[in-house]
Design an enzyme around this catalytic site. Structure first.
Site, PDB file in Angstrom:
ATOM      1  N   ASP A  76      45.537  40.228  -3.309  1.00  0.00           N
ATOM      2  CA  ASP A  76      46.903  39.496  -2.641  1.00  0.00           C
ATOM      3  C   ASP A  76      48.154  38.583  -3.100  1.00  0.00           C
ATOM      4  O   ASP A  76      47.555  37.232  -3.294  1.00  0.00           O
ATOM      5  CB  ASP A  76      46.519  38.892  -1.711  1.00  0.00           C
ATOM      6  N   GLU A 113      56.049  33.679  -0.695  1.00  0.00           N
ATOM      7  CA  GLU A 113      55.570  34.509   0.411  1.00  0.00           C
ATOM      8  C   GLU A 113      53.985  34.455   1.197  1.00  0.00           C
ATOM      9  O   GLU A 113      54.398  33.832   2.472  1.00  0.00           O
ATOM     10  CB  GLU A 113      55.387  36.260   0.205  1.00  0.00           C
ATOM     11  N   GLU A 114      53.678  33.207   0.586  1.00  0.00           N
ATOM     12  CA  GLU A 114      52.697  32.784   0.642  1.00  0.00           C
ATOM     13  C   GLU A 114      52.597  31.480   1.369  1.00  0.00           C
ATOM     14  O   GLU A 114      51.889  31.511   2.586  1.00  0.00           O
ATOM     15  CB  GLU A 114      51.041  32.830  -0.015  1.00  0.00           C
ATOM     16  N   ASP A 118      52.305  45.432   0.061  1.00  0.00           N
ATOM     17  CA  ASP A 118      51.381  43.905   0.075  1.00  0.00           C
ATOM     18  C   ASP A 118      50.234  44.892   0.314  1.00  0.00           C
ATOM     19  O   ASP A 118      49.403  45.698   0.318  1.00  0.00           O
ATOM     20  CB  ASP A 118      51.741  43.064   1.061  1.00  0.00           C
ATOM     21  N   HIS A 166      42.186  36.824   1.909  1.00  0.00           N
ATOM     22  CA  HIS A 166      42.910  35.616   1.462  1.00  0.00           C
ATOM     23  C   HIS A 166      41.270  35.088   1.491  1.00  0.00           C
ATOM     24  O   HIS A 166      40.570  33.523   2.073  1.00  0.00           O
ATOM     25  CB  HIS A 166      43.299  35.279   2.973  1.00  0.00           C
TER      26      HIS A 166
END
Length: 346
Positions: free
Chosen positions: A182, A216-217, A237, A317
């Site tokens: 990711d 983005e995170e 994504d 994650h």
């Protein structure tokens, strides 16, 4: 035709290149070079988002994936010669325990390991098992002879030093197992799709903007940088492979909604029809605890129709895993989408 070896090679190099949110320059430079090799002209926003434009005229559609990954930052130089840290991006402390890391100080890099405060079973016995999984309960043990705060200062450490977590990529059959899939897998998918389009000599009839965002995170990746004529955006994504989810390792996933609400019906149905037309394996899914560059763009006030297309991802994650069948299906969908008409014709 998607070059699967190219996709794997680009993904491997991206995974080996640290790019925690706030320190993405190395990964951006890699992608810049690869885009130039394809004969494309990289451009940048003021914030550093990398993009290219394909087709004649002002872009009217966009696709986006993000190069930034989860990471951490040093928050304290401790009296025991170790470092306190805090996550950048949303990820659980339990997945940080035991991670090998690189600490980037002003002038030098250092290697280390993230450990819980009670890390020795021979000293703490069962307390190792019962201590909380919390960022306040972690520290970085540096692989150097550093025994005090003074030693850390002398070695050049500072509060605010960036911490990059090793991806540890491994390819097992068709699976890719690694941290930071990711969204480096999404970036590799887009690169492979661009290679297919360029080598096929069929540039999109609808001019498009292909973006590699860098924050983005922390929620601001897709907040800016779109051309004024862009009407629709599809973020690329990860899907959610987990109990009670429909996403599969052998398919692309078309997201119907995220925590913000339903995606644009016209864009979503357009993606579904492209999958049917081109025989692309796909499933539909909904995500409860999820946001992407599409959500960021809408929240920032862009007047865009947005959608989300995904590769499979287990343990997002955390210790992540995807499959090349899903990556290949998604790359084929990106090609089909970029070469298709707009979802809504004016």
């Amino acid at each position: 035709m998607i070059d699967l070896d190219y996709l794997h090679n680009r993904l491997r190099e991206l995974l080996r290149t640290p790019s925690p949110v706030g320190m993405t320059d190395r990964a951006v430079a890699l992608v810049d070079g690869w885009l130039r090799e394809l004969g494309l002209e990289p451009r940048y926003t003021r914030r550093g988002v990398l993009y290219v434009e394909l087709g004649e005229g002002a872009p009217r559609r966009a696709v986006a994936a993000h190069l930034d990954t989860l990471g951490a930052m040093v928050t304290e130089l401790k009296d025991n010669g170790r470092l306190s840290l805090r996550n950048t991006g949303t990820w659980a402390a339990r997945f940080a325990e035991g991670a090998r890391v690189t600490i980037f100080s002003d002038a030098i890099t250092h290697r280390g390991t993230i450990l819980p405060l009670k890390a020795s079973g021979h000293r703490f016995n069962t307390d190792v098992d019962t201590q909380p999984a919390d960022w306040d309960n972690l520290e970085i043990r540096i692989d150097a002879e550093l025994h005090s705060r003074e030693d850390l200062v002398a070695a050049g450490f500072n509060v605010g030093d960036m911490v990059a977590v090793d991806a540890q990529p491994e390819r097992v059959g068709g699976f890719v197992v690694s941290r930071h899939l990711d969204d480096k897998a999404g970036c590799a998918v887009i690169l492979a799709a661009l290679k297919s389009i360029v080598e096929g000599g069929q540039l999109p009839e609808i001019p498009c903007q292909v973006m590699f965002t860098i924050a983005e995170e922390i929620g601001i990746g897709g907040t800016h940088g779109f051309g004024p004529e862009v009407e629709e955006l599809v973020a690329i994504d990860n899907a959610v492979s987990a109990p009670n989810q429909a996403s599969r390792d052998d398919s692309a996933t078309i997201a119907m909604r995220d925590r913000q609400g339903p995606f644009d019906a016209a864009v979503t149905r357009h993606l579904l029809s492209l999958c049917e037309e081109h025989g692309i394996p796909h499933v539909r899914d909904t995500f409860r605890h999820y946001r992407s560059d599409s959500a960021a763009a809408v929240e920032a006030g862009w007047d865009l129709r947005v959608g989300l297309a995904c590769f499979s991802l287990d343990s997002s994650h955390g210790w992540e895993r995807t499959h090349e069948k899903s990556l290949l299906a998604l790359a084929r969908l990106v090609v089909a989408y970029l070469q298709s008409p707009l979802a809504v014709k004016r």
